[in-house]
Enzyme design. Structure first.
Site, short mmCIF file in Angstrom:
data_model
loop_
_atom_site.label_atom_id
_atom_site.label_comp_id
_atom_site.label_asym_id
_atom_site.label_seq_id
_atom_site.Cartn_x
_atom_site.Cartn_y
_atom_site.Cartn_z
N LYS A 11 -0.91 7.63 1.79
CA LYS A 11 0.27 8.07 2.61
C LYS A 11 0.27 9.22 3.34
O LYS A 11 -0.28 10.19 2.90
CB LYS A 11 1.38 7.53 1.81
N TYR A 51 4.58 -4.07 6.77
CA TYR A 51 5.60 -4.09 5.62
C TYR A 51 6.77 -5.28 6.08
O TYR A 51 7.91 -4.97 5.44
CB TYR A 51 6.28 -2.58 5.69
N PHE A 59 15.72 0.30 3.00
CA PHE A 59 14.68 1.56 3.17
C PHE A 59 13.50 0.95 4.19
O PHE A 59 12.74 1.95 4.75
CB PHE A 59 13.96 1.57 1.77
N ARG A 87 -2.97 -0.60 -9.75
CA ARG A 87 -1.28 -0.50 -9.95
C ARG A 87 -1.24 0.57 -11.17
O ARG A 87 -0.28 1.30 -11.20
CB ARG A 87 -0.73 -1.65 -10.10
N THR A 93 6.68 2.56 -8.55
CA THR A 93 6.92 3.08 -7.28
C THR A 93 7.62 4.63 -7.17
O THR A 93 7.40 5.25 -6.13
CB THR A 93 7.59 1.83 -6.75
N ARG A 104 1.17 8.86 -8.58
CA ARG A 104 2.67 9.05 -8.01
C ARG A 104 3.24 9.98 -9.00
O ARG A 104 4.02 10.95 -8.28
CB ARG A 104 3.45 7.47 -8.04
N ASN A 114 5.61 8.55 -1.75
CA ASN A 114 5.29 8.38 -3.16
C ASN A 114 3.48 8.27 -2.98
O ASN A 114 3.02 7.46 -3.83
CB ASN A 114 5.73 7.03 -3.89
N HIS A 117 -0.04 3.48 -1.67
CA HIS A 117 0.42 2.08 -1.69
C HIS A 117 -0.87 1.16 -2.11
O HIS A 117 -1.81 1.48 -2.05
CB HIS A 117 0.55 1.58 -0.37
N GLU A 128 -3.86 -7.93 3.16
CA GLU A 128 -3.76 -6.65 3.55
C GLU A 128 -5.11 -5.96 3.81
O GLU A 128 -5.12 -5.03 4.88
CB GLU A 128 -2.95 -5.93 2.33
P1 CMP Z 1 5.00 0.75 -1.38
O1 CMP Z 1 4.07 0.40 -2.55
O2 CMP Z 1 4.09 1.30 -0.11
O3 CMP Z 1 5.70 -0.44 -1.02
C1 CMP Z 1 6.78 -0.16 -0.16
C2 CMP Z 1 7.27 1.09 -0.04
O4 CMP Z 1 8.79 1.32 0.12
C3 CMP Z 1 7.22 1.61 -1.51
O5 CMP Z 1 5.83 1.99 -1.85
C4 CMP Z 1 8.02 2.98 -1.22
O6 CMP Z 1 7.26 4.13 -0.35
C5 CMP Z 1 9.01 2.40 -0.27
N1 CMP Z 1 10.26 2.59 -0.70
C6 CMP Z 1 11.50 3.41 -0.26
N2 CMP Z 1 12.65 3.13 -1.13
C7 CMP Z 1 12.31 2.15 -1.91
C8 CMP Z 1 12.98 1.70 -2.82
N3 CMP Z 1 14.36 1.65 -3.01
N4 CMP Z 1 12.32 0.32 -3.61
C9 CMP Z 1 11.06 0.21 -3.31
N5 CMP Z 1 10.46 0.59 -2.39
C10 CMP Z 1 10.87 1.68 -1.79
#
Ligand code: CMP
Length: 140
Positions: A11, A51, A59, A87, A93, A104, A114, A117, A128
């Site tokens: 990212k 997304y 968010f 993962r 996350t 992360r 973070n 992804h 994806e």
């Molecule tokens: P990702 O695995 O890319 O999937 C969705 C993304 O939304 C997540 O990582 C975070 O970067 C972002 N995000 C921001 N706020 C939240 C939240 N409260 N819960 C989950 N994902 C979040």
């Protein structure tokens, strides 16, 4: 266990801190192979499409603006149980909840910034991967 493919995104927070090589070495050290990779910058509408599943969440708008704010590196990782393995390597996350030694925890700055992804299922991995790559760009 069968070989799988999964989509990974490095990212904007990580590309802007020059962490692509450091993150790639985590994948390779864990035995995942990078069989496709490119650097690009999403438009906000492309980020919204990627997304889409999160549309409506608090968010969503901020996430899409952030994902379009700077270059990302998209990649296909391949290996045994690659979806779950990736993962595990990424960690939770929210970096604050991620285990020490995960990407992360070690590189993430916040739940949004973070660093990486990764696809959450084999079914989503296929969707994806085809969002970003043609078959010609994936070389085993
Ligand atoms: P990702 O695995 O890319 O999937 C969705 C993304 O939304 C997540 O990582 C975070 O970067 C972002 N995000 C921001 N706020 C939240 C939240 N409260 N819960 C989950 N994902 C979040």
């Amino acid at each position: 266990m069968l070989e799988q493919r999964t989509l990974s995104i490095i990212k904007p927070d990580a590309t802007s801190r020059n962490l692509v090589g450091a993150i790639n070495s985590r994948f390779e050290q864990a035995g995942l192979r990078i069989i496709a990779q490119k650097r690009l910058q999403l438009t906000k509408s492309q980020a919204e499409k990627f997304y889409e599943v999160h549309r409506g969440k608090a968010f969503y708008n901020s996430l899409c603006e952030y994902m379009a704010s700077a270059p990302i590196v998209v990649q296909v990782l391949c290996g045994e149980d690659a979806v779950a393995e990736n993962r595990k390597i990424m960690g939770s996350t929210n970096p604050a909840n991620a285990e020490v030694g995960t990407i992360r925890r070690d590189f993430g700055q916040s739940i949004e910034h973070n660093s990486v992804h990764g696809s959450d299922s084999l079914e989503n991995a296929e969707i994806e991967i085809s969002f970003f790559f043609s078959q010609l760009e994936i070389v085993e």
